[in-house]
Enzyme design. Structure first.
Site, PDB file in Angstrom:
ATOM      1  CB  ALA A 291       8.559  -0.396   1.265  1.00  0.00           C
ATOM      2  CB  SER A 292       5.046   3.708  -0.913  1.00  0.00           C
ATOM      3  OG  SER A 292       4.149   2.860  -1.593  1.00  0.00           O
ATOM      4  NE  ARG A 293      -0.245   3.360  -1.241  1.00  0.00           N
ATOM      5  CZ  ARG A 293      -1.177   2.480  -1.616  1.00  0.00           C
ATOM      6  NH1 ARG A 293      -2.196   2.211  -0.812  1.00  0.00           N
ATOM      7  NH2 ARG A 293      -1.110   1.885  -2.782  1.00  0.00           N
TER       8      ARG A 293
ATOM      9  CG  ASN B 274       4.567  -5.854   1.557  1.00  0.00           C
ATOM     10  OD1 ASN B 274       3.755  -6.343   2.335  1.00  0.00           O
ATOM     11  ND2 ASN B 274       4.422  -4.634   1.030  1.00  0.00           N
TER      12      ASN B 274
ATOM     13  CB  SER C 167      -3.076 -13.702   1.780  1.00  0.00           C
ATOM     14  OG  SER C 167      -4.398 -13.556   2.219  1.00  0.00           O
TER      15      SER C 167
ATOM     16  CE1 TYR D  98      -3.927 -10.539  -2.357  1.00  0.00           C
ATOM     17  CE2 TYR D  98      -5.117 -11.954  -0.832  1.00  0.00           C
ATOM     18  CZ  TYR D  98      -4.198 -10.951  -1.064  1.00  0.00           C
ATOM     19  OH  TYR D  98      -3.561 -10.360  -0.005  1.00  0.00           O
TER      20      TYR D  98
ATOM     21  CB  ALA E 220      -4.488 -18.756  -8.021  1.00  0.00           C
TER      22      ALA E 220
ATOM     23  CB  ILE F 265      -3.289  -6.320   8.131  1.00  0.00           C
ATOM     24  CG1 ILE F 265      -2.797  -7.764   8.379  1.00  0.00           C
ATOM     25  CG2 ILE F 265      -2.372  -5.286   8.796  1.00  0.00           C
ATOM     26  CD1 ILE F 265      -2.755  -8.219   9.827  1.00  0.00           C
TER      27      ILE F 265
HETATM   28  P1  NDP Z   1      -1.508  -1.597   0.513  1.00  0.00           P
HETATM   29  O1  NDP Z   1      -2.483  -1.521  -0.611  1.00  0.00           O
HETATM   30  O2  NDP Z   1      -1.767  -0.835   1.753  1.00  0.00           O
HETATM   31  O3  NDP Z   1      -0.044  -1.198  -0.026  1.00  0.00           O
HETATM   32  C1  NDP Z   1       0.398  -1.802  -1.199  1.00  0.00           C
HETATM   33  C2  NDP Z   1       1.835  -1.431  -1.427  1.00  0.00           C
HETATM   34  O4  NDP Z   1       2.299  -2.189  -2.558  1.00  0.00           O
HETATM   35  C3  NDP Z   1       2.030   0.032  -1.784  1.00  0.00           C
HETATM   36  O5  NDP Z   1       3.286   0.426  -1.277  1.00  0.00           O
HETATM   37  C4  NDP Z   1       2.049   0.008  -3.316  1.00  0.00           C
HETATM   38  O6  NDP Z   1       2.797   1.063  -3.913  1.00  0.00           O
HETATM   39  C5  NDP Z   1       2.763  -1.293  -3.556  1.00  0.00           C
HETATM   40  N1  NDP Z   1       2.495  -1.887  -4.866  1.00  0.00           N
HETATM   41  C6  NDP Z   1       1.293  -2.234  -5.399  1.00  0.00           C
HETATM   42  N2  NDP Z   1       1.473  -2.727  -6.629  1.00  0.00           N
HETATM   43  C7  NDP Z   1       2.801  -2.681  -6.877  1.00  0.00           C
HETATM   44  C8  NDP Z   1       3.605  -3.021  -7.980  1.00  0.00           C
HETATM   45  N3  NDP Z   1       3.067  -3.515  -9.086  1.00  0.00           N
HETATM   46  N4  NDP Z   1       4.937  -2.834  -7.892  1.00  0.00           N
HETATM   47  C9  NDP Z   1       5.507  -2.311  -6.779  1.00  0.00           C
HETATM   48  N5  NDP Z   1       4.789  -1.969  -5.695  1.00  0.00           N
HETATM   49  C10 NDP Z   1       3.453  -2.145  -5.758  1.00  0.00           C
HETATM   50  O7  NDP Z   1      -1.380  -3.166   0.822  1.00  0.00           O
HETATM   51  P2  NDP Z   1      -1.068  -3.941   2.198  1.00  0.00           P
HETATM   52  O8  NDP Z   1       0.010  -3.258   2.923  1.00  0.00           O
HETATM   53  O9  NDP Z   1      -2.348  -4.222   2.866  1.00  0.00           O
HETATM   54  O10 NDP Z   1      -0.550  -5.343   1.624  1.00  0.00           O
HETATM   55  C11 NDP Z   1       0.811  -5.663   1.550  1.00  0.00           C
HETATM   56  C12 NDP Z   1       0.924  -7.160   1.269  1.00  0.00           C
HETATM   57  O11 NDP Z   1       0.268  -7.878   2.300  1.00  0.00           O
HETATM   58  C13 NDP Z   1       0.297  -7.593  -0.039  1.00  0.00           C
HETATM   59  O12 NDP Z   1       1.070  -8.598  -0.642  1.00  0.00           O
HETATM   60  C14 NDP Z   1      -1.034  -8.173   0.395  1.00  0.00           C
HETATM   61  O13 NDP Z   1      -1.502  -9.114  -0.511  1.00  0.00           O
HETATM   62  C15 NDP Z   1      -0.639  -8.789   1.718  1.00  0.00           C
HETATM   63  N6  NDP Z   1      -1.746  -8.994   2.625  1.00  0.00           N
HETATM   64  C16 NDP Z   1      -2.435  -7.944   3.143  1.00  0.00           C
HETATM   65  C17 NDP Z   1      -3.495  -8.180   4.005  1.00  0.00           C
HETATM   66  C18 NDP Z   1      -4.299  -7.080   4.610  1.00  0.00           C
HETATM   67  O14 NDP Z   1      -5.295  -7.399   5.278  1.00  0.00           O
HETATM   68  N7  NDP Z   1      -3.946  -5.827   4.425  1.00  0.00           N
HETATM   69  C19 NDP Z   1      -3.886  -9.543   4.361  1.00  0.00           C
HETATM   70  C20 NDP Z   1      -3.069 -10.565   3.778  1.00  0.00           C
HETATM   71  C21 NDP Z   1      -2.043 -10.288   2.948  1.00  0.00           C
HETATM   72  P3  NDP Z   1       2.107   2.515  -4.277  1.00  0.00           P
HETATM   73  O15 NDP Z   1       1.965   3.237  -2.968  1.00  0.00           O
HETATM   74  O16 NDP Z   1       3.080   3.166  -5.187  1.00  0.00           O
HETATM   75  O17 NDP Z   1       0.793   2.202  -4.917  1.00  0.00           O
END
Ligand code: NDP
Length: 242
Positions: free
Chosen positions: A9-11, A88, A140, A153, A155, A186
């Site tokens: 949820a940080s980004r 997420n 996704s 991804y 899978a 997105i």
């Molecule tokens: P971002 O890369 O923008 O953000 C990822 C977030 O997940 C960050 O808050 C990050 O934390 C956190 N994170 C990553 N790895 C871990 C971990 N091992 N444990 C805890 N937190 C973790 O990704 P999106 O917002 O784009 O994606 C969010 C979700 O949506 C994902 O599941 C992605 O697969 C899915 N999705 C996204 C799409 C897109 O087009 N963006 C399309 C389809 C699905 P930190 O800031 O600390 O690194």
């Protein structure tokens, strides 16, 4: 007080969901892996949205650590429970299967799929006891359609879709719903390396989606209005694939 845990949820999408659920009155547990400054900024946005929350820095693929963090939260909030879980947190490490390293395969499954298992199992018991809960899994389009260069991804997300349908049937009688949201493209850091100009030509609506649009759907699934929706996968992709 109603509590929601949003992983990653940080980004990006997770942060938008955290802020949106805060607007709906939830106190938000902001999980993230390592980006402290973005997590602090997310918490500040949650507060500006009129609610409050806390940070939970933990890699969701580390099941023991995540379980411990959630148990510590539960111990410090007697009588309270996490009513909404948004799974997420996710990463992608694209490669053709022919050239994919085992690390690329494993880490994508560990964070996306094992993370779902660890977080869900840690919060589910309380939801069942309270006979109320919402589990929302961010999957996704790749998990529905399969995308070349993303066997790992696809899978992981496909497995979560199947788990969503199975778990929904296990817990429906206890008034816990389990649904998945399948976004297309997105605009977040995750897609920052993609050629948006070229890719948007493939999307009927002609643009990438916004994290806030995914958040609005998540907020609906978390709401009482969605009590009769469970085991569903809802696409949000601008018409790219239905
Ligand atoms: P971002 O890369 O923008 O953000 C990822 C977030 O997940 C960050 O808050 C990050 O934390 C956190 N994170 C990553 N790895 C871990 C971990 N091992 N444990 C805890 N937190 C973790 O990704 P999106 O917002 O784009 O994606 C969010 C979700 O949506 C994902 O599941 C992605 O697969 C899915 N999705 C996204 C799409 C897109 O087009 N963006 C399309 C389809 C699905 P930190 O800031 O600390 O690194």
């Amino acid at each position: 007080m109603k509590y929601a845990l949003v992983t990653g949820a940080s980004r990006g999408i997770g942060r938008a969901i955290a802020v949106r659920l805060a607007r709906e009155g939830y106190n938000i547990i902001i999980n993230y892996r390592s980006n402290d400054s973005e997590a602090e900024a997310a918490l500040e946005e949650v507060r500006q949205a009129g609610s409050d929350g806390c940070l939970m820095r933990c890699d969701v693929s580390d099941r023991e650590a995540l379980t411990q963090h959630i148990e510590e939260w539960q111990a410090s909030h007697p009588g309270e429970y996490i009513e909404v879980l948004v799974n997420n947190a996710g990463i992608r490490k694209d490669n053709l299967l022919m050239w994919m390293s085992h690390e690329e395969w494993r880490s994508v499954l560990d964070i996306n799929l094992e993370g779902f298992f660890a977080a869900t199992q840690a919060v589910l018991k309380d939801m069942l006891v309270k006979k109320n809960g919402r589990i929302i899994n961010i999957v996704s389009l790749s998990g529905l359609k399969g995308m070349p260069g993303q066997t790992n991804y696809s899978a992981a997300k496909g497995a979560i879709i199947a788990a969503t349908k199975a778990l929904a049937q296990e817990v429906a009688k206890k008034r816990v719903t389990v649904n998945a949201i399948a976004p297309g493209f997105i605009a977040t850091d995750l897609t920052g390396d993609l050629d948006e100009g070229e890719l948007k030509k493939l999307i009927p609506t002609g643009r990438f989606g916004k994290p806030e649009e995914v958040a609005a759907l998540a907020a609906f699934l978390a709401s009482p209005d969605a009590a009769y929706i469970t085991g569903e996968v809802i696409s949000i992709n601008g018409g790219l694939y239905t």
